[in-house]
Scaffold this motif. Structure first.
Motif, PDB file in Angstrom:
ATOM      1  N   HIS A   1       0.874  -1.188   0.000  1.00  0.00           N
ATOM      2  CA  HIS A   1       0.000   0.000   0.000  1.00  0.00           C
ATOM      3  C   HIS A   1       0.903   1.228   0.000  1.00  0.00           C
TER       4      HIS A   1
ATOM      5  N   HIS B   1       1.726   4.749  -2.562  1.00  0.00           N
ATOM      6  CA  HIS B   1       1.184   5.458  -3.728  1.00  0.00           C
ATOM      7  C   HIS B   1       2.187   6.389  -4.389  1.00  0.00           C
TER       8      HIS B   1
ATOM      9  N   LEU C   1      -7.548  17.229  -2.290  1.00  0.00           N
ATOM     10  CA  LEU C   1      -8.153  16.018  -2.850  1.00  0.00           C
ATOM     11  C   LEU C   1      -9.585  15.771  -2.406  1.00  0.00           C
ATOM     12  N   LEU C   2      -9.860  16.047  -1.145  1.00  0.00           N
ATOM     13  CA  LEU C   2     -11.087  15.523  -0.540  1.00  0.00           C
ATOM     14  C   LEU C   2     -12.165  16.597  -0.466  1.00  0.00           C
TER      15      LEU C   2
ATOM     16  N   ARG D   1      -2.826  19.242   1.746  1.00  0.00           N
ATOM     17  CA  ARG D   1      -1.551  18.793   2.308  1.00  0.00           C
ATOM     18  C   ARG D   1      -0.422  19.293   1.417  1.00  0.00           C
TER      19      ARG D   1
ATOM     20  N   ASN E   1      -5.647   8.077  -4.873  1.00  0.00           N
ATOM     21  CA  ASN E   1      -6.990   8.575  -5.139  1.00  0.00           C
ATOM     22  C   ASN E   1      -6.944  10.038  -5.575  1.00  0.00           C
TER      23      ASN E   1
ATOM     24  N   HIS F   1      -9.681   0.737  -2.533  1.00  0.00           N
ATOM     25  CA  HIS F   1      -9.185   1.878  -1.746  1.00  0.00           C
ATOM     26  C   HIS F   1     -10.256   2.971  -1.695  1.00  0.00           C
TER      27      HIS F   1
ATOM     28  N   LEU G   1     -10.344  10.976   7.440  1.00  0.00           N
ATOM     29  CA  LEU G   1      -9.347   9.930   7.146  1.00  0.00           C
ATOM     30  C   LEU G   1      -9.455   8.729   8.078  1.00  0.00           C
TER      31      LEU G   1
ATOM     32  N   PHE H   1     -12.887   7.225   5.564  1.00  0.00           N
ATOM     33  CA  PHE H   1     -12.276   6.259   4.640  1.00  0.00           C
ATOM     34  C   PHE H   1     -12.658   4.817   5.002  1.00  0.00           C
TER      35      PHE H   1
ATOM     36  N   ASP I   1       1.172   3.266   3.227  1.00  0.00           N
ATOM     37  CA  ASP I   1       0.406   4.437   2.760  1.00  0.00           C
ATOM     38  C   ASP I   1       1.309   5.624   2.403  1.00  0.00           C
TER      39      ASP I   1
ATOM     40  N   PHE J   1       1.506   9.505   1.999  1.00  0.00           N
ATOM     41  CA  PHE J   1       0.625  10.149   2.967  1.00  0.00           C
ATOM     42  C   PHE J   1       1.171   9.884   4.374  1.00  0.00           C
ATOM     43  N   PHE J   2       0.746  10.679   5.306  1.00  0.00           N
ATOM     44  CA  PHE J   2       1.144  10.576   6.721  1.00  0.00           C
ATOM     45  C   PHE J   2       2.652  10.703   6.948  1.00  0.00           C
TER      46      PHE J   2
HETATM   47  O1  5CU Z   1      -4.258  12.141   3.559  1.00  0.00           O
HETATM   48  C1  5CU Z   1      -5.053  11.788   2.688  1.00  0.00           C
HETATM   49  O2  5CU Z   1      -5.938  12.499   2.220  1.00  0.00           O
HETATM   50  C2  5CU Z   1      -4.946  10.430   2.144  1.00  0.00           C
HETATM   51  C3  5CU Z   1      -5.481  10.131   0.862  1.00  0.00           C
HETATM   52  O3  5CU Z   1      -6.094  10.949   0.213  1.00  0.00           O
HETATM   53  N1  5CU Z   1      -5.280   8.916   0.363  1.00  0.00           N
HETATM   54  C4  5CU Z   1      -4.612   7.994   1.048  1.00  0.00           C
HETATM   55  O4  5CU Z   1      -4.408   6.896   0.554  1.00  0.00           O
HETATM   56  N2  5CU Z   1      -4.150   8.280   2.276  1.00  0.00           N
HETATM   57  C5  5CU Z   1      -4.300   9.477   2.833  1.00  0.00           C
END
Ligand code: 5CU
Length: 376
Positions: free
Chosen positions: A12, A14, A46-47, A68, A98, A195, A218, A222, A323, A326-327
């Motif tokens: 996992h 990206h 993104l969100l 971010r 995503n 995902h 998140l 999610f 991940d 991210f993070f």
């Molecule tokens: O931090 C985030 O928004 C995300 C995201 O968009 N996609 C993901 O896989 N992890 C964190």
């Protein structure tokens, strides 16, 4: 990093290749990349839960920055390899993050998907044995075009599956029109990596949600999105209709391992389902589906969640992930080890005593077996 008998495999992880980032830079609606005068790094937005802060920052340069920071970790292959080396990861199965190609006009989706999937394939070819990838599909295009894309990526040497969001063709994963797509994925011998992206409606987070950063969408939105998507597939009989479909669920299956018992109880106590014959005694329960058709990643950051995942699907069906990108660490050096990666590895060693075969399986050997991660 030397190859190891017990490799650590990150399934996992990206990237947004540079061509995808350029596409986001030209957009005025989410997903987008935007520079703000008050920060050096561009922001990746993104969100839908980030829309309010995007609007505020566009109007007021002193407002909190939305989204971010778009660090080099998102698009640079060198950085991905550095991250792997620094965090003890031998092999990564990289995937587009995503929202993939969900937002593209149907007329352009297939062309863009082909070229981004090729970029992933080329990145893997630069690091043979260390990188494989999950391809993304042009889901806004007609089903025949999507099937052609599956056929195409299925022939790419380093492709091991399809990363899929929960919207499907626009109506979710229980949409009967999606069955030919699932069948084509099975025929191409690929696994689905499911995902989330869309989360829950913003209203559920309440009028004070801006005060809580990204935590609620998140940490809760999610996983609930994934849980609901798979529960809908189960209720619609998708797993029976496409018996060879194998799915890897992000974030240890959302809350499925924890809620499977409740789902089962609700089914057998539902008067409509029982009386209409939709819950026959010989049906495959969600527990069976979890053990036969579901793999779970180990991106849950605690042994408590991981133990539920192991209890529901089995230690032979769990796979380590980070991940990344991210993070990132907030206060430590982003070029050093990442706490988010360490927490997931630590959860494995706490849940299944380090040194025992289950730990090696979850940390990498399951991925090598299931995804056939051989160098050539
Ligand atoms: O931090 C985030 O928004 C995300 C995201 O968009 N996609 C993901 O896989 N992890 C964190």
């Amino acid at each position: 990093m030397a190859a190891s008998l017990n490799p650590v495999v990150d399934i996992h992880t990206h990237m947004y290749p540079p061509s995808y980032i350029s596409m986001l830079e030209k957009r005025s609606t989410i997903p987008l990349v935007r520079k703000f005068p008050q920060a050096d790094e561009p922001r990746l937005i993104l969100l839908s839960s980030e829309l309010e802060s995007l609007d505020a920052a566009l109007k007021d340069p002193t407002a909190k920055l939305p989204g971010r920071p778009l660090s080099t970790h998102f698009a640079s292959l060198t950085q991905k390899i550095d991250f792997m080396d620094t965090n003890g990861i031998n092999v990564s199965v990289i995937s587009l993050a995503n929202p993939w190609f969900d937002f593209l006009d149907p007329s352009e989706a297939a062309g863009i998907a082909d070229s981004v999937n090729k970029e992933f394939s080329d990145m893997c070819a630069e690091h043979v044995g260390r990188l494989f990838f999950f391809a993304a599909l042009p889901l806004s295009a007609p089903v025949d075009t999507i099937k052609a894309s599956i056929d195409h990526v299925g022939k790419l040497k380093y492709c091991r599956g399809i990363i899929l969001g929960t919207s499907g063709l626009g109506k979710g994963l229980d949409d009967p029109n999606l069955l030919p797509v699932f069948k084509a994925i099975v025929d191409a011998n690929l696994l689905v990596f499911l995902h989330p992206h869309y989360g829950l409606p913003n209203e559920v987070y309440g009028p004070r949600s801006e005060e809580y950063g990204h935590v609620l969408p998140l940490a809760l939105g999610f996983p609930m999105e994934t849980t609901i998507a798979v529960a809908r597939m189960y209720m619609a009989g998708v797993f029976d209709q496409v018996r060879n479909l194998q799915m890897l669920l992000a974030h240890s299956g959302g809350t499925l391992p924890f809620l499977a018992g409740r789902i089962e109880s609700c089914i057998v106590h539902d008067g409509y389902l029982v009386k209409s014959g939709k819950a026959p005694k010989d049906r495959r329960t969600i527990w069976t589906v979890l053990k036969e058709q579901i793999y779970l990643d180990a991106v849950i950051y605690s042994e408590v969640g991981l133990q539920a995942a192991i209890a529901s699907s089995g230690a032979d069906r769990l796979m380590f992930g980070t991940d990344h990108p991210f993070f990132p660490p907030i206060e430590e050096d982003v070029q050093g080890p990442w706490d988010s990666s360490r927490l997931n590895a630590q959860a494995v060693s706490k849940a299944v005593e380090e040194g025992f075969s289950d730990a090696a399986a979850i940390m990498g050997l399951n991925a090598v077996r299931v995804l056939n991660l051989k160098a050539e």
